[in-house]
Design an enzyme around this catalytic site. Sequence first.
Site, PDB file in Angstrom:
ATOM      1  N   ARG A   1       0.817  -1.220   0.000  1.00  9.06           N
ATOM      2  CA  ARG A   1       0.000   0.000   0.000  1.00  9.06           C
ATOM      3  C   ARG A   1       0.850   1.270   0.000  1.00  9.06           C
ATOM      4  O   ARG A   1       0.405   2.320  -0.412  1.00  9.06           O
ATOM      5  CB  ARG A   1      -0.977  -0.011   1.185  1.00  9.06           C
ATOM      6  CG  ARG A   1      -2.204  -0.880   0.916  1.00  9.06           C
ATOM      7  CD  ARG A   1      -3.295  -0.666   1.937  1.00  9.06           C
ATOM      8  NE  ARG A   1      -2.957  -1.230   3.226  1.00  9.06           N
ATOM      9  CZ  ARG A   1      -3.036  -2.523   3.532  1.00  9.06           C
ATOM     10  NH1 ARG A   1      -3.426  -3.392   2.630  1.00  9.06           N
ATOM     11  NH2 ARG A   1      -2.725  -2.950   4.745  1.00  9.06           N
TER      12      ARG A   1
ATOM     13  N   TYR B   1      -0.089   4.450  -2.226  1.00 11.74           N
ATOM     14  CA  TYR B   1      -0.231   5.833  -1.742  1.00 11.74           C
ATOM     15  C   TYR B   1       0.717   6.775  -2.485  1.00 11.74           C
ATOM     16  O   TYR B   1       0.367   7.920  -2.778  1.00 11.74           O
ATOM     17  CB  TYR B   1       0.030   5.897  -0.227  1.00 11.74           C
ATOM     18  CG  TYR B   1      -0.907   5.026   0.581  1.00 11.74           C
ATOM     19  CD1 TYR B   1      -2.222   4.818   0.165  1.00 11.74           C
ATOM     20  CD2 TYR B   1      -0.485   4.396   1.753  1.00 11.74           C
ATOM     21  CE1 TYR B   1      -3.075   4.004   0.884  1.00 11.74           C
ATOM     22  CE2 TYR B   1      -1.350   3.586   2.480  1.00 11.74           C
ATOM     23  CZ  TYR B   1      -2.638   3.391   2.037  1.00 11.74           C
ATOM     24  OH  TYR B   1      -3.493   2.587   2.743  1.00 11.74           O
TER      25      TYR B   1
ATOM     26  N   TYR C   1     -13.275  10.578   1.414  1.00 14.71           N
ATOM     27  CA  TYR C   1     -14.424  10.432   2.316  1.00 14.71           C
ATOM     28  C   TYR C   1     -13.983  10.723   3.750  1.00 14.71           C
ATOM     29  O   TYR C   1     -12.800  10.628   4.082  1.00 14.71           O
ATOM     30  CB  TYR C   1     -15.057   9.049   2.184  1.00 14.71           C
ATOM     31  CG  TYR C   1     -14.326   7.945   2.898  1.00 14.71           C
ATOM     32  CD1 TYR C   1     -13.343   7.201   2.262  1.00 14.71           C
ATOM     33  CD2 TYR C   1     -14.636   7.621   4.222  1.00 14.71           C
ATOM     34  CE1 TYR C   1     -12.682   6.192   2.918  1.00 14.71           C
ATOM     35  CE2 TYR C   1     -13.974   6.612   4.883  1.00 14.71           C
ATOM     36  CZ  TYR C   1     -12.997   5.902   4.225  1.00 14.71           C
ATOM     37  OH  TYR C   1     -12.340   4.906   4.894  1.00 14.71           O
TER      38      TYR C   1
HETATM   39  N1  SAM Z   1     -10.520   9.629   6.754  1.00 13.12           N
HETATM   40  C1  SAM Z   1     -11.507   8.716   7.296  1.00 13.12           C
HETATM   41  C2  SAM Z   1     -12.379   9.473   8.293  1.00 13.12           C
HETATM   42  O1  SAM Z   1     -12.199  10.681   8.437  1.00 13.12           O
HETATM   43  O2  SAM Z   1     -13.256   8.850   8.925  1.00 13.12           O
HETATM   44  C3  SAM Z   1     -10.818   7.498   7.906  1.00 13.12           C
HETATM   45  C4  SAM Z   1     -10.093   6.659   6.885  1.00 13.12           C
HETATM   46  S1  SAM Z   1      -9.184   5.315   7.571  1.00 13.12           S
HETATM   47  C5  SAM Z   1      -8.151   4.894   6.238  1.00 13.12           C
HETATM   48  C6  SAM Z   1     -10.301   3.957   7.559  1.00 13.12           C
HETATM   49  C7  SAM Z   1     -10.804   3.646   8.962  1.00 13.12           C
HETATM   50  O3  SAM Z   1     -11.725   4.669   9.345  1.00 13.12           O
HETATM   51  C8  SAM Z   1     -11.576   2.354   9.079  1.00 13.12           C
HETATM   52  O4  SAM Z   1     -10.735   1.228   9.254  1.00 13.12           O
HETATM   53  C9  SAM Z   1     -12.428   2.624  10.294  1.00 13.12           C
HETATM   54  O5  SAM Z   1     -11.674   2.483  11.502  1.00 13.12           O
HETATM   55  C10 SAM Z   1     -12.782   4.106  10.083  1.00 13.12           C
HETATM   56  N2  SAM Z   1     -14.012   4.207   9.295  1.00 13.12           N
HETATM   57  C11 SAM Z   1     -14.137   4.443   7.982  1.00 13.12           C
HETATM   58  N3  SAM Z   1     -15.437   4.421   7.611  1.00 13.12           N
HETATM   59  C12 SAM Z   1     -16.133   4.145   8.739  1.00 13.12           C
HETATM   60  C13 SAM Z   1     -17.503   3.967   9.026  1.00 13.12           C
HETATM   61  N4  SAM Z   1     -18.429   4.047   8.074  1.00 13.12           N
HETATM   62  N5  SAM Z   1     -17.850   3.689  10.300  1.00 13.12           N
HETATM   63  C14 SAM Z   1     -16.946   3.585  11.286  1.00 13.12           C
HETATM   64  N6  SAM Z   1     -15.640   3.741  11.077  1.00 13.12           N
HETATM   65  C15 SAM Z   1     -15.233   4.012   9.821  1.00 13.12           C
END
Ligand code: SAM
Length: 263
Positions: free
Chosen positions: A67, A71, A93
């Site tokens: 990854r 990136y 997102y």
């Molecule tokens: N930038 C994103 C944010 O602001 O929420 C987070 C991205 S990070 C790479 C991915 C992690 O964010 C997931 O493994 C989870 O821990 C969290 N995440 C992303 N989508 C989610 C959701 N729908 N519900 C709960 N946690 C979420």
Amino acid sequence: KGSLVCVGTGLQLAGHVTVIGKSYIESAEEVFSLMPDAFGQRWLEGLNTNITDLQQFYAKAGEVKNRRLTYEQMTEAIMTAVRAGKRVVGVFYGHPGVFACVPHMAIARAQKEGFQASMEPGISAEDCLWADLGIDPGNYGCQSLEASQLMFFEHQLDNAGYVLLWQIALAGEHTLTGFSTTEERLRVLVDLLRQWYPEQHKVCLYEASNLPIGACRAEWVYLKDLPEATLHAITTLVIPPVRELQYNLRVLNQLGLTPEDLG
Ligand code: SAM
């Protein structure tokens, strides 16, 4: 001269994007996107017709790809457009700066090369979590960590406050090529957490809904049962406090106060 703004769309389709974020997307000359699903991508395509989906840089089925390379390729795709003199917007997102390295990397690189680059905050998974679960992180404090980082590095957890473990579905995945963890690795994590929590402590598997009509997932399981729980890429683990806040008598004394003074 090229420029870059990274904006967040929040988690819920179309509804969580900020007014300024949306206006950046609409007026961009080139947009690069990392949306959670095809619905989000289609919504974005209604705002701007010049969109490059960064998902293409993830490993294809059967391909083994680190990854870090993904990136780097995403960052360079964005930078190529900035260097070409375009007004570029990166759309991610959630919050573009929360547990997301590409926006940070692209902005730092653009600034280093003399371009104007900035970030607009968005609604993160954590923001949705407080709203959906009815928790105020200010009541007891909160620590947010990536599950793997907690496993690989020495961290001290404060078990009088909330602890959020992000990317729990990747816990202990060190190769940066896999997209899931194993029961074995989760047992190592549970073992680590046992120094702060009893195995009967209830933890919550939280998933905010990406659609305005869907409900969130908030499934409570015993810590000991975490290895067998169903985890998805979007699952965040919530660990509630297990002990009461303790007065810091030394600091209270320095302030000339006693616990009774705090009401
Ligand atoms: N930038 C994103 C944010 O602001 O929420 C987070 C991205 S990070 C790479 C991915 C992690 O964010 C997931 O493994 C989870 O821990 C969290 N995440 C992303 N989508 C989610 C959701 N729908 N519900 C709960 N946690 C979420």
